[in-house]
Design a protein around this motif. Structure first.
Motif, PDB file in Angstrom:
ATOM      1  N   ALA A  98      43.496 -52.413  16.437  1.00  0.00           N
ATOM      2  CA  ALA A  98      45.340 -51.021  16.561  1.00  0.00           C
ATOM      3  C   ALA A  98      44.572 -50.319  15.448  1.00  0.00           C
ATOM      4  CB  ALA A  98      45.538 -52.208  16.961  1.00  0.00           C
ATOM      5  N   HIS A  99      44.559 -50.951  14.574  1.00  0.00           N
ATOM      6  CA  HIS A  99      45.645 -50.449  12.967  1.00  0.00           C
ATOM      7  C   HIS A  99      44.255 -49.536  12.806  1.00  0.00           C
ATOM      8  CE1 HIS A  99      49.199 -51.983  11.662  1.00  0.00           C
ATOM      9  NE2 HIS A  99      48.753 -53.112  12.501  1.00  0.00           N
ATOM     10  N   SER A 100      42.625 -50.036  13.138  1.00  0.00           N
ATOM     11  CA  SER A 100      41.927 -48.918  12.710  1.00  0.00           C
ATOM     12  C   SER A 100      41.795 -47.171  13.046  1.00  0.00           C
ATOM     13  CB  SER A 100      40.450 -49.734  12.681  1.00  0.00           C
ATOM     14  OG  SER A 100      39.859 -48.388  12.414  1.00  0.00           O
ATOM     15  N   LYS A 101      42.146 -47.418  14.501  1.00  0.00           N
ATOM     16  CA  LYS A 101      42.531 -46.277  14.986  1.00  0.00           C
ATOM     17  C   LYS A 101      43.591 -45.100  14.707  1.00  0.00           C
ATOM     18  CE  LYS A 101      40.984 -47.777  20.177  1.00  0.00           C
ATOM     19  NZ  LYS A 101      41.388 -48.404  21.212  1.00  0.00           N
ATOM     20  N   ARG A 102      44.919 -45.799  14.206  1.00  0.00           N
ATOM     21  CA  ARG A 102      46.172 -45.640  13.552  1.00  0.00           C
ATOM     22  C   ARG A 102      45.518 -44.806  11.772  1.00  0.00           C
ATOM     23  NH1 ARG A 102      51.217 -48.984  13.254  1.00  0.00           N
ATOM     24  NH2 ARG A 102      51.357 -47.778  12.774  1.00  0.00           N
ATOM     25  N   TRP A 103      44.522 -45.405  11.351  1.00  0.00           N
ATOM     26  CA  TRP A 103      43.853 -45.214  10.279  1.00  0.00           C
ATOM     27  C   TRP A 103      42.666 -44.266  10.211  1.00  0.00           C
ATOM     28  CZ3 TRP A 103      42.638 -51.209   8.322  1.00  0.00           C
ATOM     29  CH2 TRP A 103      43.878 -51.696   8.131  1.00  0.00           C
ATOM     30  N   GLN A 104      42.044 -43.700  11.337  1.00  0.00           N
ATOM     31  CA  GLN A 104      41.532 -43.071  11.904  1.00  0.00           C
ATOM     32  C   GLN A 104      42.348 -41.683  11.674  1.00  0.00           C
ATOM     33  OE1 GLN A 104      39.002 -44.405  15.277  1.00  0.00           O
ATOM     34  NE2 GLN A 104      37.169 -45.470  13.424  1.00  0.00           N
ATOM     35  N   LYS A 105      42.997 -41.680  12.745  1.00  0.00           N
ATOM     36  CA  LYS A 105      43.871 -40.192  12.991  1.00  0.00           C
ATOM     37  C   LYS A 105      44.505 -39.975  12.413  1.00  0.00           C
ATOM     38  CE  LYS A 105      45.076 -41.894  18.208  1.00  0.00           C
ATOM     39  NZ  LYS A 105      45.691 -41.681  19.351  1.00  0.00           N
ATOM     40  N   ALA A 106      45.123 -41.098  10.722  1.00  0.00           N
ATOM     41  CA  ALA A 106      45.875 -39.937   9.753  1.00  0.00           C
ATOM     42  C   ALA A 106      45.205 -39.477   8.894  1.00  0.00           C
ATOM     43  CB  ALA A 106      47.058 -41.400   9.256  1.00  0.00           C
ATOM     44  N   LEU A 107      43.494 -40.048   8.650  1.00  0.00           N
ATOM     45  CA  LEU A 107      42.575 -39.852   8.288  1.00  0.00           C
ATOM     46  C   LEU A 107      42.470 -38.202   9.158  1.00  0.00           C
ATOM     47  CD1 LEU A 107      40.681 -39.872   5.585  1.00  0.00           C
ATOM     48  CD2 LEU A 107      39.207 -41.353   6.813  1.00  0.00           C
ATOM     49  N   GLN A 108      42.416 -38.488   9.862  1.00  0.00           N
ATOM     50  CA  GLN A 108      41.715 -37.367  10.548  1.00  0.00           C
ATOM     51  C   GLN A 108      42.802 -35.671  10.555  1.00  0.00           C
ATOM     52  OE1 GLN A 108      38.409 -36.778  11.225  1.00  0.00           O
ATOM     53  NE2 GLN A 108      39.541 -33.653  12.052  1.00  0.00           N
ATOM     54  N   ALA A 109      43.990 -36.185  10.770  1.00  0.00           N
ATOM     55  CA  ALA A 109      45.061 -35.691  10.246  1.00  0.00           C
ATOM     56  C   ALA A 109      45.271 -35.311   8.415  1.00  0.00           C
ATOM     57  CB  ALA A 109      46.128 -36.442  10.967  1.00  0.00           C
ATOM     58  N   GLU A 110      45.001 -35.864   8.199  1.00  0.00           N
ATOM     59  CA  GLU A 110      44.704 -35.252   6.809  1.00  0.00           C
ATOM     60  C   GLU A 110      43.304 -34.471   5.694  1.00  0.00           C
ATOM     61  OE1 GLU A 110      46.884 -36.017   3.855  1.00  0.00           O
ATOM     62  OE2 GLU A 110      48.112 -37.581   5.360  1.00  0.00           O
TER      63      GLU A 110
END
Length: 761
Positions: free
Chosen positions: A215-227
């Motif tokens: 669950a947190h990996s998906k959020r981290w991936q999205k956040a990293l892509q957004a950054e």
């Protein structure tokens, strides 16, 4: 020097002040304004630049801070950026060191937190958002920590109960059947049950941990892509802002700036000087640097609005002279629209369809050792250079490419004013270099007596003839005549100097252009061509020098300056500038552009002395000009030109086979034809055969000359060679000995009479 306050570790605090920064060994330490904020150390030349021009920034999160002595210290981020700084005193240096260390620790913590956090929603506002983000990160870390502890406990229990189960099974195997059996079986069953329960707990704990991590990996991936996307957008925005700033800065300084006839020797001789390892300093950037720029002698500024509103005979004279007004219509479009006899306004039906492609250049590797071993024991003049360095055109065909933009001479022939005509002739001289920007291949050296005709009478109204008139030194004569009232002739000999990293090619000889209607006779010479990176690196070509186009009938003159490439120059690359003056030295037009793209002209309305002083103490000349009008623009290269030696549309047709040409024509040269077809090994063998045949013919002519009782009338021709279609004369305009077309070629072509042509192929 202003003394900044002592830094405090308050969040969001900034620290500012003056420091001395090392630039290079010539300038040493230079005073710069430094700003420390949010873990970033930035510097500016002055405090006023803080709003628009940052000279460099270093991230302290990954930087190393080292003290050298009482006042000096160094900040480096691992090699890409290094700042050698010096404070005014030891106290000032200690204040900066304290502030930098605090900022570095804070930046490191912020970077660690940003690496461990992420959110797929929009980032909250500053202050409140930072607190909620930190609490969320801490909560997630505590949850993950507890799960890890559960996994560790389950692991210990599994190991413990697994060992007990193993012992029970071992004991079960050693017991005898009887009453004791049931008790042992019961113990084994209990152990197995405990192991199963523990294993299930382990599995459940692993499942929970995996679900939470996913669950947190998906959020981290999205956040990293957004950054990442945000970073790309910021980089694009910064690039656009930098370009806009540069454009505004140039617009503020004025319009086109013309370089002086003599370049600044201080800049030319200095060259780039490395600093102490600072790769981000303004002295090593294209956009910002401390080095002095080339001193400019002329400045052009927009003319006073009164010149745009003038009426009467004066304005009519201005508009008629170049066929333009102050509108937005380009000079080319307006002159063509108003002149129905223009060649481009007529519907041209070509006699034949010219080819638009040649075979792609093969990707053959060049073995330098194979060349060197073939040179052992041979004379230097007999060393055959492979065709790998060539392009499938001869020097005569390259010379004919000067007529790529013949329409400029067509327009010049229709001009009523000699000054207007001079603008077109100057643009034509510049246009002849536009085909060389990517052409790093060497053309074939023509054989003595080799010719090349370019008959474009029905398509373009002109035809030209080139002949190799001398071999030592190599020289080619060229004569072109147009039905639209102009004649072009030239004799070009090449002198070259190899200077280690680059090769300079100096064309010798004058170019003549005569207009039949006005009897205006123009002459000029070519500039120096420089081929860079001869030994190592990618080859690239530059044109530099000065050209004086002179009208011998009226005394009009155009001085053109081809600016050499300079790492320190803010001007566009390949820039060309010039001024058209009359016989009294009064300026009438200013020319500007680049030799690989376009040329424009601006009408001079008024000139005055003013502005900054030049390098020699004299004031610069300021020209007030009308809006620039386009004289010439380069035609784009055909599709796939990078695979066809970067040939232009005209160059692709030059080696196309044609019927009726002379047997000495370059199109009939076998080694050149084989190279064009991609058969390079055969081309090398044929090239060597032709060169040896030429040497044999020269030795035979020398023997005949020695047996002759009367010496040759052709001074300097030891082998008594006389060109077929050109004869050597003294030019009445320049006083130089040159070869001038004697006539007879086109008549011989009509009759098909080539019996007198030598057998050179």
């Amino acid at each position: 020097m202003s003394e900044p306050k002592a830094p405090t570790p308050a969040p969001g605090d900034t620290y500012k002040g003056w420091l001395f920064k090392w630039t290079n060994y010539i300038k040493g330490y230079q005073r710069r304004w430094f700003v420390l904020s949010n873990g970033l150390l930035s510097y500016y030349r002055t405090q006023a630049e803080m709003g628009h021009t940052c000279r460099g920034t270093i991230n302290l999160a990954t930087a190393n801070i080292a003290v050298e002595d009482s006042c000096n210290f160094v900040i480096s981020n691992g090699g890409t950026q290094t700042y050698h700084l010096k404070a005014s005193s030891e106290v000032e240096r200690q204040r900066w060191i304290t502030a930098l260390e605090l900022a570095k620790a804070k930046a490191f913590r912020m970077q660690a937190e940003s690496d461990d956090s992420g959110d797929d929603s929009t980032p909250p506002a500053a202050g409140q958002g930072a607190g909620s983000r930190n609490s969320e990160v801490q909560s997630t870390l505590r949850t993950l920590g507890s799960k890890v502890e559960d996994l560790s406990t389950c692991n210990d229990l599994i190991a413990k109960h697994g060992s007990a189960l193993q012992r029970s099974l071992s004991e079960l195997e050693g017991v005898r059947l009887g009453g004791e059996t049931s008790e042992k079986i019961r113990q084994v069953t209990e152990r197995a049950t405990l192991f199963r329960i523990t294993s299930n707990a382990m599995i459940n704990a692993c499942r929970d941990f995996l679900a939470l991590a996913q669950a947190h990996s998906k959020r981290w991936q999205k956040a990293l892509q957004a950054e990442r996307e945000q970073r790309v957008r910021l980089e694009e925005t910064l690039e656009q802002l930098a370009k806009q700033h540069n454009h505004l800065e140039r617009a503020f300084r004025g319009a086109t700036v013309l370089p002086p006839s003599q370049s600044n020797p201080a800049i030319d001789s200095k060259g780039p000087v490395p600093g102490k390892g600072d790769a981000s300093d303004e002295d090593e950037e294209n956009e910002f640097f401390d080095a002095c720029e080339d001193v400019q002698e002329f400045i052009t500024v927009p003319a006073d609005p009164k010149y745009h509103r003038r009426s009467g005979s004066n304005v009519s004279g201005i508009s008629s002279e170049l066929g333009m007004d102050d509108g937005t219509t380009s000079l080319d479009e307006q002159s063509l629209a108003s002149n129905p006899e223009s060649p481009q306004s007529q519907e041209v039906v070509p006699v034949r369809k010219r080819r638009t492609r040649i075979p792609d250049k093969p990707n053959y590797s060049l073995n330098l050792w194979s060349i060197m071993k073939n040179c052992i024991g041979k004379e230097l003049s007999k060393i055959p250079m492979p065709v790998n360095f060539n392009e499938p055109l001869s020097m005569l065909q390259r010379l004919s490419e000067d007529l790529e933009y013949y329409e400029l001479l067509d327009r010049a022939a229709k001009c009523q004013s000699s000054l207007e005509q001079m603008c077109y002739v100057a643009a034509f001289t510049v246009s002849s270099y536009s085909t060389t920007v990517h052409r790093t291949g060497k053309p074939f050296n023509p054989l003595l007596g080799e010719t090349f005709e370019l008959d474009r009478v029905q398509e373009s109204g002109y035809r030209s003839l080139c002949e190799q008139v001398s071999h030592h030194p190599p020289a080619a004569a060229h004569h072109a005549i147009s039905e639209r009232g102009w004649t072009l002739r030239q004799e070009i000999a090449l002198a070259s100097k190899f200077r280690g990293k680059y090769l300079s090619i100096m064309p010798l000889g004058s170019i003549h252009c005569i207009f039949e209607k006005s009897n205006n006779h123009y002459t000029w010479k070519k500039v120096t061509t420089t081929v860079h990176n001869i030994i190592v690196g990618k080859l690239w070509i530059d044109q530099s020098g000065e050209i004086d186009v002179v009208n011998h009938r009226t005394g009009d003159r155009c001085h053109l300056k081809f600016a050499p490439y300079s790492y320190f120059s803010r001007d566009v690359a390949r820039k060309v500038t010039g001024v058209v003056t009359d016989k009294d030295g009064k300026a009438h037009y200013v020319l500007s552009g680049t030799w690989d793209e376009k040329m424009e002209c601006s009408r001079v309305m008024q000139s005055s002395r003013g502005g900054e002083n030049g390098a020699d103490g004299r004031q610069k000349t300021v020209y007030q000009t009308l809006k620039a009008k386009e004289l010439w623009r380069k035609t784009p290269l055909p599709e796939g030109a990078e695979n066809m030696y970067y040939f232009s549309t005209l160059a692709l047709t030059l080696n196309e086979q044609e019927e009726g040409v002379a047997p000495t024509d370059s199109r009939r040269r076998p080694d050149q034809r084989l190279m064009e077809q991609g058969r390079w090994e055969e081309a090398n063998a044929e090239k060597q055969r032709l060169e040896e045949k030429q040497r044999t013919a020269r030795r035979e002519r020398e023997r005949e000359a020695n047996r002759a009782t009367n010496p040759s009338e052709e001074g300097g021709h030891q082998d008594n060679y006389r060109p077929m279609w050109f004869e050597r004369q003294v030019d009445p305009k320049t006083g130089e000995p040159t070869h001038i077309y004697r006539g007879g070629y086109w008549e011989a072509k009509e009759q098909g009479s080539w019996d007198s042509c030598p057998d050179i192929f």
